[in-house]
Design a protein around this motif. Structure first.
Motif, PDB file in Angstrom:
ATOM      1  N   GLY A  69       0.786  -1.021  -0.157  1.00 20.39           N
ATOM      2  CA  GLY A  69       0.070  -0.012  -0.041  1.00 20.39           C
ATOM      3  C   GLY A  69       0.796   1.369   0.018  1.00 20.39           C
ATOM      4  N   ASP A  70       1.841   1.257   0.655  1.00 24.65           N
ATOM      5  CA  ASP A  70       2.970   2.506   0.670  1.00 24.65           C
ATOM      6  C   ASP A  70       3.108   2.585  -0.725  1.00 24.65           C
ATOM      7  N   GLN A  97       0.986   7.366  -6.821  1.00 23.30           N
ATOM      8  CA  GLN A  97       0.055   8.448  -6.853  1.00 23.30           C
ATOM      9  C   GLN A  97       0.926   9.964  -6.498  1.00 23.30           C
ATOM     10  N   ALA A  98       1.747   9.801  -5.645  1.00 29.36           N
ATOM     11  CA  ALA A  98       2.522  11.066  -5.125  1.00 29.36           C
ATOM     12  C   ALA A  98       3.394  11.440  -6.542  1.00 29.36           C
ATOM     13  N   MET A  99       3.922  10.281  -7.159  1.00 32.32           N
ATOM     14  CA  MET A  99       4.562  10.503  -8.385  1.00 32.32           C
ATOM     15  C   MET A  99       4.011  11.139  -9.576  1.00 32.32           C
ATOM     16  N   GLU A 106      -2.220  -0.564   4.544  1.00 29.96           N
ATOM     17  CA  GLU A 106      -0.727   0.008   4.356  1.00 29.96           C
ATOM     18  C   GLU A 106      -0.911   1.415   3.808  1.00 29.96           C
ATOM     19  N   TYR A 107      -1.843   1.519   2.948  1.00 25.94           N
ATOM     20  CA  TYR A 107      -2.041   2.531   2.240  1.00 25.94           C
ATOM     21  C   TYR A 107      -2.435   3.779   3.085  1.00 25.94           C
ATOM     22  N   LEU A 164       2.379  10.421   6.567  1.00 28.37           N
ATOM     23  CA  LEU A 164       3.023  11.540   5.705  1.00 28.37           C
ATOM     24  C   LEU A 164       1.925  12.773   5.974  1.00 28.37           C
ATOM     25  N   ALA A 165       1.004  12.405   7.064  1.00 24.95           N
ATOM     26  CA  ALA A 165       0.030  13.404   7.458  1.00 24.95           C
ATOM     27  C   ALA A 165      -0.489  14.144   6.231  1.00 24.95           C
ATOM     28  N   LEU A 166      -1.221  12.960   5.456  1.00 28.70           N
ATOM     29  CA  LEU A 166      -2.021  13.330   4.058  1.00 28.70           C
ATOM     30  C   LEU A 166      -3.474  13.681   4.553  1.00 28.70           C
TER      31      LEU A 166
END
Ligand SMILES: Cc1cc2nc3c(=O)[nH]c(=O)nc-3n(C[C@H](O)[C@H](O)[C@H](O)COP(=O)(O)O)c2cc1C
Length: 317
Positions: free
Chosen positions: A188-189, A195-197, A307-308, A315-317
């Motif tokens: 999940g990480d 997505q961050a990419m 995990e996601y 990351l405090a999202l």
């Protein structure tokens, strides 16, 4: 992230279970869709060709019944993969069967074809095309594909050689449509990292081989549980196109994984006999170090979800 077509919204996790030659079957696709992620299967896995009709009936009827029983948590859409290479002598037949069932998502590989894209749009479906570099990405969109699957280095099957960072950033400079990233994603990480990419979806293949629903031998599943990236060999010997394979299966076939001969790309063949030649050579990506047991698709997708969410919180999202 891009604005997504309705069919790709409302997944339980931004994940597409990728098509796996020989291994994906209706059971795996149905389990993936019921877990809320896109499930996919190559049309060529239905053998003989007439079986595709039965399989699509099974998938559509089972998912419709599931949706009726779970209106609050309906299944995700499914995808059928078409190999658009000239050696695929079943393409016309398989496209007609997909039209009959109005398959919501078609994934095209090994060539981009305008007529195929138009046919899918005519029945209301969308096309995602897989590519290994930015040049092919441009071609696919020029020919009418709706979205892209960037196949980076380390992916199972016919992997590319590009870093996922390079691929995604090059494509995102000009393309703001649906974009999936493939290659060694198994946690999940890593889904969140994709997505961050700049990708919209993680495209996960090898991890699903080690599930109860996958049509792979127990030895193949166990090799994925036992293996890690050191066990993966990149070679073009088995299909004429470079891909990643499990070294133990190459050794079992009497070959030395470290000294494989080069293949002749003109011998590439996705027609009738393509499943036979290297049936016991196991395709696999580099991400399998994260897989420690064979379980159900539902349990694996739940693990990815946990995990996601944990990664987002970290990351405090
Ligand atoms: C055994 C195996 C068979 C595959 N067969 C296909 C296929 O028939 N069509 C296709 O488009 N991709 C195929 N792929 C590639 C996957 O769809 C996907 O790109 C890849 O598995 C993603 O990388 P990962 O395995 O590291 O998750 C295959 C991959 C594997 C491991």
């Amino acid at each position: 992230m891009s604005k997504l077509p309705p069919v790709l919204q409302n997944l339980s996790l931004p994940v597409i279970g990728s098509p796996l030659f020989i291994i994906s079957n209706p059971q795996l696709v149905i389990a993936q869709c019921q877990a809320g992620i896109v499930g996919a299967m190559p049309a060529l896995n239905a053998r003989p060709a007439a079986q595709l009709d039965d399989w699509l009936a099974e998938i559509t009827e089972t998912l419709a019944a599931y949706d009726q029983a779970h209106p609050d948590k309906p299944s995700a859409p499914f995808a059928i993969n078409q190999i658009v290479h000239k050696s695929n002598d079943r393409l016309d037949h398989d496209m007609q069967v997909c039209a009959k069932y109005k398959v919501p998502i078609i994934i095209t590989s090994l060539g981009a074809r305008e007529d195929v894209n138009q046919a899918v749009h005519a029945w209301g479906g969308i096309v995602l095309h897989d590519i290994i570099n930015n040049k092919f990405a441009h071609k696919a969109i020029d020919k009418g594909a709706d979205g892209l699957i960037a196949v980076a280095t380390g992916a199972g099957g016919h992997a590319g050689v590009k870093s996922p960072f390079a691929l995604i950033q090059e494509i995102r400079q000009w393309f703001d449509g649906p974009l999936a990233l493939s290659g060694s994603i198994a946690t999940g990480d890593a889904v969140l990292a994709a997505q961050a990419m700049g990708a919209d979806f993680a495209y996960i293949g090898s991890a699903f081989i080690a599930t109860q629903e996958a049509r792979a031998s127990d030895a193949y599943k166990q090799a994925i549980v036992d293996g890690d990236s050191d066990d993966i060999v990149y070679s073009n010997l088995f299909t004429g196109v470079h891909g990643n394979y499990l070294a133990p299966s190459i050794r079992a076939a009497g070959l030395d994984p470290q000294h494989l001969p080069e293949s002749d790309p003109s011998q590439m063949n996705f027609g009738g006999d393509s499943a036979k030649a290297w049936k016991d050579i196991w395709g696999c990506g580099q991400g399998i170090g994260a897989i420690s047991a064979v379980g159900t698709v539902a349990a694996y997708v739940e693990q990815l979800q946990r995990e996601y969410q944990a990664a987002r919180q970290r990351l405090a999202l």
